[in-house]
Design a protein around this motif. Structure first.
Motif, PDB file in Angstrom:
ATOM      1  N   LEU A  25      28.590  35.660   7.869  1.00  0.00           N
ATOM      2  CA  LEU A  25      27.483  35.202   8.651  1.00  0.00           C
ATOM      3  C   LEU A  25      27.647  33.966   9.557  1.00  0.00           C
ATOM      4  CD1 LEU A  25      24.425  35.886   9.056  1.00  0.00           C
ATOM      5  CD2 LEU A  25      23.842  34.282   7.064  1.00  0.00           C
ATOM      6  N   VAL A  26      28.256  33.102   8.964  1.00  0.00           N
ATOM      7  CA  VAL A  26      28.679  31.814   9.640  1.00  0.00           C
ATOM      8  C   VAL A  26      29.590  32.041  10.926  1.00  0.00           C
ATOM      9  CG1 VAL A  26      29.747  29.534   9.417  1.00  0.00           C
ATOM     10  CG2 VAL A  26      28.070  30.284   7.724  1.00  0.00           C
ATOM     11  N   MET A  27      30.377  32.963  10.553  1.00  0.00           N
ATOM     12  CA  MET A  27      31.408  33.259  11.503  1.00  0.00           C
ATOM     13  C   MET A  27      30.960  33.887  12.725  1.00  0.00           C
ATOM     14  SD  MET A  27      34.860  34.323   9.659  1.00  0.00           S
ATOM     15  CE  MET A  27      35.799  34.893  11.131  1.00  0.00           C
ATOM     16  N   VAL A  28      29.826  34.888  12.627  1.00  0.00           N
ATOM     17  CA  VAL A  28      29.093  35.534  13.625  1.00  0.00           C
ATOM     18  C   VAL A  28      28.119  34.571  14.213  1.00  0.00           C
ATOM     19  CG1 VAL A  28      27.115  37.349  13.871  1.00  0.00           C
ATOM     20  CG2 VAL A  28      29.350  37.972  12.454  1.00  0.00           C
ATOM     21  N   LEU A  29      27.414  33.763  13.441  1.00  0.00           N
ATOM     22  CA  LEU A  29      26.513  32.999  14.138  1.00  0.00           C
ATOM     23  C   LEU A  29      27.390  31.798  15.082  1.00  0.00           C
ATOM     24  CD1 LEU A  29      24.107  31.929  11.345  1.00  0.00           C
ATOM     25  CD2 LEU A  29      23.779  33.141  13.378  1.00  0.00           C
ATOM     26  N   LEU A  30      28.297  31.282  14.548  1.00  0.00           N
ATOM     27  CA  LEU A  30      29.349  30.477  15.483  1.00  0.00           C
ATOM     28  C   LEU A  30      29.610  31.127  16.824  1.00  0.00           C
ATOM     29  CD1 LEU A  30      31.348  28.411  13.141  1.00  0.00           C
ATOM     30  CD2 LEU A  30      29.546  27.590  14.608  1.00  0.00           C
ATOM     31  N   GLY A  31      30.157  32.385  16.668  1.00  0.00           N
ATOM     32  CA  GLY A  31      30.696  33.264  17.843  1.00  0.00           C
ATOM     33  C   GLY A  31      29.627  33.566  18.703  1.00  0.00           C
ATOM     34  N   ALA A  32      28.395  33.962  18.200  1.00  0.00           N
ATOM     35  CA  ALA A  32      27.300  33.878  19.150  1.00  0.00           C
ATOM     36  C   ALA A  32      26.712  32.746  19.804  1.00  0.00           C
ATOM     37  CB  ALA A  32      25.990  34.628  18.356  1.00  0.00           C
ATOM     38  N   LEU A  33      26.988  31.609  19.020  1.00  0.00           N
ATOM     39  CA  LEU A  33      26.590  30.333  19.821  1.00  0.00           C
ATOM     40  C   LEU A  33      27.514  29.931  20.867  1.00  0.00           C
ATOM     41  CD1 LEU A  33      24.751  27.711  19.454  1.00  0.00           C
ATOM     42  CD2 LEU A  33      26.580  26.849  18.059  1.00  0.00           C
ATOM     43  N   ILE A  34      28.718  30.410  20.837  1.00  0.00           N
ATOM     44  CA  ILE A  34      30.019  29.965  21.710  1.00  0.00           C
ATOM     45  C   ILE A  34      29.472  30.717  23.047  1.00  0.00           C
ATOM     46  CG2 ILE A  34      32.337  30.115  22.245  1.00  0.00           C
ATOM     47  CD1 ILE A  34      32.623  29.333  19.409  1.00  0.00           C
ATOM     48  N   VAL A  35      29.234  32.218  22.624  1.00  0.00           N
ATOM     49  CA  VAL A  35      29.033  33.134  23.767  1.00  0.00           C
ATOM     50  C   VAL A  35      27.813  32.853  24.706  1.00  0.00           C
ATOM     51  CG1 VAL A  35      28.443  35.294  24.362  1.00  0.00           C
ATOM     52  CG2 VAL A  35      30.339  35.113  22.609  1.00  0.00           C
ATOM     53  N   VAL A  36      26.621  32.385  23.702  1.00  0.00           N
ATOM     54  CA  VAL A  36      25.382  31.982  24.581  1.00  0.00           C
ATOM     55  C   VAL A  36      25.673  30.753  25.110  1.00  0.00           C
ATOM     56  CG1 VAL A  36      23.039  31.324  24.146  1.00  0.00           C
ATOM     57  CG2 VAL A  36      24.040  33.294  22.910  1.00  0.00           C
ATOM     58  N   SER A  37      26.382  29.906  24.916  1.00  0.00           N
ATOM     59  CA  SER A  37      26.568  28.459  25.477  1.00  0.00           C
ATOM     60  C   SER A  37      27.489  28.502  26.742  1.00  0.00           C
ATOM     61  CB  SER A  37      26.806  27.340  24.215  1.00  0.00           C
ATOM     62  OG  SER A  37      28.305  27.719  23.813  1.00  0.00           O
ATOM     63  N   GLN A  38      28.203  29.450  26.980  1.00  0.00           N
ATOM     64  CA  GLN A  38      28.962  29.333  27.914  1.00  0.00           C
ATOM     65  C   GLN A  38      28.395  29.071  29.317  1.00  0.00           C
ATOM     66  OE1 GLN A  38      32.364  29.741  28.092  1.00  0.00           O
ATOM     67  NE2 GLN A  38      32.580  29.966  25.945  1.00  0.00           N
ATOM     68  N   GLY A  39      27.407  29.712  29.490  1.00  0.00           N
ATOM     69  CA  GLY A  39      26.956  29.469  31.060  1.00  0.00           C
ATOM     70  C   GLY A  39      25.459  28.691  30.839  1.00  0.00           C
ATOM     71  N   SER A  40      25.247  28.164  29.768  1.00  0.00           N
ATOM     72  CA  SER A  40      23.924  27.341  29.787  1.00  0.00           C
ATOM     73  C   SER A  40      24.083  25.879  29.918  1.00  0.00           C
ATOM     74  CB  SER A  40      23.375  27.621  28.426  1.00  0.00           C
ATOM     75  OG  SER A  40      24.005  27.034  27.441  1.00  0.00           O
ATOM     76  N   ALA A  41      22.933  25.063  30.193  1.00  0.00           N
ATOM     77  CA  ALA A  41      23.160  23.878  30.396  1.00  0.00           C
ATOM     78  C   ALA A  41      23.179  22.903  28.949  1.00  0.00           C
ATOM     79  CB  ALA A  41      21.576  23.238  30.868  1.00  0.00           C
ATOM     80  N   ILE A  42      23.119  23.476  27.680  1.00  0.00           N
ATOM     81  CA  ILE A  42      23.386  23.063  26.500  1.00  0.00           C
ATOM     82  C   ILE A  42      24.773  23.009  25.943  1.00  0.00           C
ATOM     83  CG2 ILE A  42      20.866  23.366  25.553  1.00  0.00           C
ATOM     84  CD1 ILE A  42      22.259  25.653  24.072  1.00  0.00           C
ATOM     85  N   ALA A  43      25.634  23.629  26.938  1.00  0.00           N
ATOM     86  CA  ALA A  43      27.008  23.584  26.702  1.00  0.00           C
ATOM     87  C   ALA A  43      27.576  22.427  26.339  1.00  0.00           C
ATOM     88  CB  ALA A  43      27.684  24.586  27.713  1.00  0.00           C
ATOM     89  N   PRO A  44      27.388  21.159  27.144  1.00  0.00           N
ATOM     90  CA  PRO A  44      28.237  19.958  26.728  1.00  0.00           C
ATOM     91  C   PRO A  44      27.480  19.451  25.355  1.00  0.00           C
ATOM     92  CG  PRO A  44      27.551  19.951  29.018  1.00  0.00           C
ATOM     93  CD  PRO A  44      26.690  21.242  28.396  1.00  0.00           C
TER      94      PRO A  44
END
Length: 50
Positions: A25-44
């Motif tokens: 579950l933690v690995m899936v959540l971290l992967g989703a967080l990385i994918v979502v943050s690729q093009g967003s303003a919260i990436a930094p």
């Protein structure tokens, strides 16, 4: 995908490896967080966590 999840659940239930569920579950959540943050303003802000 559904077949994979049912096979994984069957493995964990049969072998009593329920401790794998939080790790997966933690690995899936971290992967989703990385994918979502690729093009967003919260990436930094996310990259400073790692």
């Amino acid at each position: 995908m559904l077949e994979f999840l049912s096979d994984l659940w069957g493995f964990m239930r049969e072998r009593r490896k329920f401790w794998l569920a939080p790790i997966i579950l933690v690995m899936v959540l971290l992967g989703a967080l990385i994918v979502v943050s690729q093009g967003s303003a919260i990436a930094p802000f996310i990259y400073t966590l790692f």
